[in-house]
Design an enzyme around this catalytic site. Structure first.
Site, PDB file in Angstrom:
ATOM      1  N   HIS A   1      56.565  82.774  49.495  1.00 43.51           N
ATOM      2  CA  HIS A   1      55.192  82.504  49.946  1.00 43.51           C
ATOM      3  C   HIS A   1      55.201  81.896  51.349  1.00 43.51           C
ATOM      4  CE1 HIS A   1      51.049  80.918  49.898  1.00 43.51           C
ATOM      5  NE2 HIS A   1      51.601  79.832  50.421  1.00 43.51           N
ATOM      6  N   GLU A   2      56.066  80.907  51.550  1.00 39.92           N
ATOM      7  CA  GLU A   2      56.137  80.277  52.874  1.00 39.92           C
ATOM      8  C   GLU A   2      56.595  81.286  53.931  1.00 39.92           C
ATOM      9  OE1 GLU A   2      54.998  77.357  53.491  1.00 39.92           O
ATOM     10  OE2 GLU A   2      54.598  76.901  51.397  1.00 39.92           O
TER      11      GLU A   2
ATOM     12  N   HIS B   1      53.789  83.271  55.412  1.00 44.31           N
ATOM     13  CA  HIS B   1      53.109  82.672  56.568  1.00 44.31           C
ATOM     14  C   HIS B   1      53.842  83.031  57.858  1.00 44.31           C
ATOM     15  CE1 HIS B   1      50.164  80.458  54.330  1.00 44.31           C
ATOM     16  NE2 HIS B   1      51.063  79.782  53.646  1.00 44.31           N
TER      17      HIS B   1
ATOM     18  N   GLU C   1      46.447  81.970  52.956  1.00 43.43           N
ATOM     19  CA  GLU C   1      47.175  81.698  51.705  1.00 43.43           C
ATOM     20  C   GLU C   1      47.233  82.943  50.825  1.00 43.43           C
ATOM     21  OE1 GLU C   1      48.907  79.031  51.118  1.00 43.43           O
ATOM     22  OE2 GLU C   1      48.243  78.167  53.023  1.00 43.43           O
TER      23      GLU C   1
ATOM     24  N   ASP D   1      50.595  84.831  49.584  1.00 41.01           N
ATOM     25  CA  ASP D   1      50.836  85.145  48.171  1.00 41.01           C
ATOM     26  C   ASP D   1      51.169  86.624  47.995  1.00 41.01           C
ATOM     27  OD1 ASP D   1      50.491  82.589  47.266  1.00 41.01           O
ATOM     28  OD2 ASP D   1      48.456  82.877  46.503  1.00 41.01           O
TER      29      ASP D   1
END
Length: 417
Positions: free
Chosen positions: A279-280, A283, A357, A361
């Site tokens: 997930h990070e 970004h 976000e 995801d």
């Protein structure tokens, strides 16, 4: 013009304060009305007791914020139309009648000190009453005040040169001082992004290389797959201050590093940690950090251009309770009152953050197993006592992350596919 600005400012201050209090009370009411039933999506993974704890914890934090909102509004009114800033300025004019830049810096620091002292009891209460009651606080009062002193010293050492540079440019760089200041401000922020992981963060926490070789191999494989190069994988001793868990990227350029809270590693298994990291990485892959930096630069450019114009308008000072115009007072007034004028834009910024976000995801679901990200999020919601039932309108103003039910539902759709 001055009286018109006064009326506009007071009206907006009252309106935004009323909205913030209304949103907070609405949030608490909504949470409590859903306190006695776990949302169906979480009924098998989060107990009713844990759900009630999250509802009570969120409500307690929000009630504290309501009082803080009212006090901050009164303080802002007292400093501006109440003449507080002018009083501080008068005191320093008597002490330093000839030194404009030094006097300006001291006036600004004095106003910020007053604001910090007003905020201190609320922060202390959140840490040693609210967090302590719900089992999250690990700090002692001595550690709390030592951290505060270190933050103050670091903030002063980093901020004072920037403040003096700003006042020097405002005084002597001509009509386009705001453009030169924007360049300095932008360079300063890039510098902070580069040096924060190596020089600043270690002043407050210990960072140790990730020792678990099996987990390290899984993470390095994922980083390679996603094309991410970092300075290293580190574990932060978050447990010394709080039992909350987290993971994040920090740094810029060659100084990028991946940081895991030790509390996170204790709660999640390898598959879940990999999914959180994916997930990070989402970004990073979607360039969210770069986009946010670019947005910050754009906003600061517009803001400083507006300040450059306002600093030349006598009604700007008079309308906000200041009788003697000066460069430093223009800067201070702008910093204090601009949040009031921009408050109603918060849903746009929060919505943009939630969009990021969702994108992260989706990236995680493609590069790891979405089921494990769901399991990790559920554990984090439970262990951090994050409410599963936020008020939708309050969430639209304040939440940078999507509500739990919506986020889990989207991830479940990826799992189904």
């Amino acid at each position: 013009m001055a009286s018109n600005l006064t009326i506009l400012f007071v009206s907006l201050l009252v309106l935004t304060t009323a909205i913030r209090i209304w949103l907070g009370r609405r949030h608490v009411s909504y949470i409590q009305s859903h306190r006695n039933q776990v949302p169906p999506a979480f009924s098998t993974s989060i107990s009713l007791d844990a759900h009630k704890k999250a509802a009570d914890y969120s409500s307690a934090k929000t009630r504290t914020a309501l009082l803080e909102t009212a006090v901050q509004a009164l303080l802002l009114a007292a400093l501006t139309i109440g003449g507080g800033l002018q009083l501080i300025d008068d005191i320093w004019r008597d002490v330093l009648p000839q030194h404009d830049i030094l006097r300006g810096a001291l006036v600004i620091l004095s106003a910020l000190l007053v604001s910090s002292l007003i905020d201190l009891p609320f922060d202390y209460y959140r840490t040693f009453v609210v967090d302590q009651h719900f089992g999250f606080n690990k700090m002692t009062p001595s550690m709390y005040f030592l951290d505060m002193i270190k933050h103050s010293i670091v903030g002063f050492l980093l901020g004072a040169p920037l403040l003096f540079a700003a006042l020097w440019l405002m005084q002597g760089a001509g009509d386009y001082w705001w453009l030169y200041l924007w360049i300095v401000w932008s360079a300063f922020n890039l510098l902070m992004l580069a040096i924060y992981p190596t020089f600043i963060a270690p002043l407050f926490n210990k960072f140790s290389p990730l020792a678990d070789e099996s987990l390290k191999s899984r993470i390095e494989a994922l980083l390679t797959k996603c094309g991410f190069k970092s300075q290293g994988l580190f574990v932060m001793d978050g447990s010394t201050r709080s039992s909350h868990g987290n993971a994040y990227f920090t740094g810029f350029g060659a100084s990028k590093r991946v940081v895991f809270f030790d509390t996170l590693l204790e709660r999640l298994d390898t598959d879940e940690i990999e999914a959180v990291l994916a997930h990070e990485l989402g970004h990073f892959k979607h360039k969210h950090v770069i986009k946010r930096i670019a947005l910050m630069f754009l906003v600061s450019f517009v803001g400083l251009a507006v300040l450059g114009w306002l600093a030349q308008q006598e009604w700007f000072y008079a309308g906000l309770g200041v009788t003697q115009t000066s460069d430093y007072m223009a800067l201070l007034l702008f910093l204090l009152v601009s949040p009031v004028f921009l408050f109603l834009l918060r849903p746009l910024l929060a919505g943009y953050s939630r969009k990021n976000e969702f994108e992260a995801d989706a990236y995680a679901a493609k590069n790891a197993d979405a089921r494990y990200l769901v399991e990790a999020l559920v554990k984090l919601y439970r262990d951090n006592a994050s409410t599963l039932t936020p008020d939708p309108l309050h969430s639209a103003f304040y939440d940078s992350h999507p509500p739990a039910s919506i986020r889990i539902a989207k991830l479940a759709a990826f799992t189904a596919r």
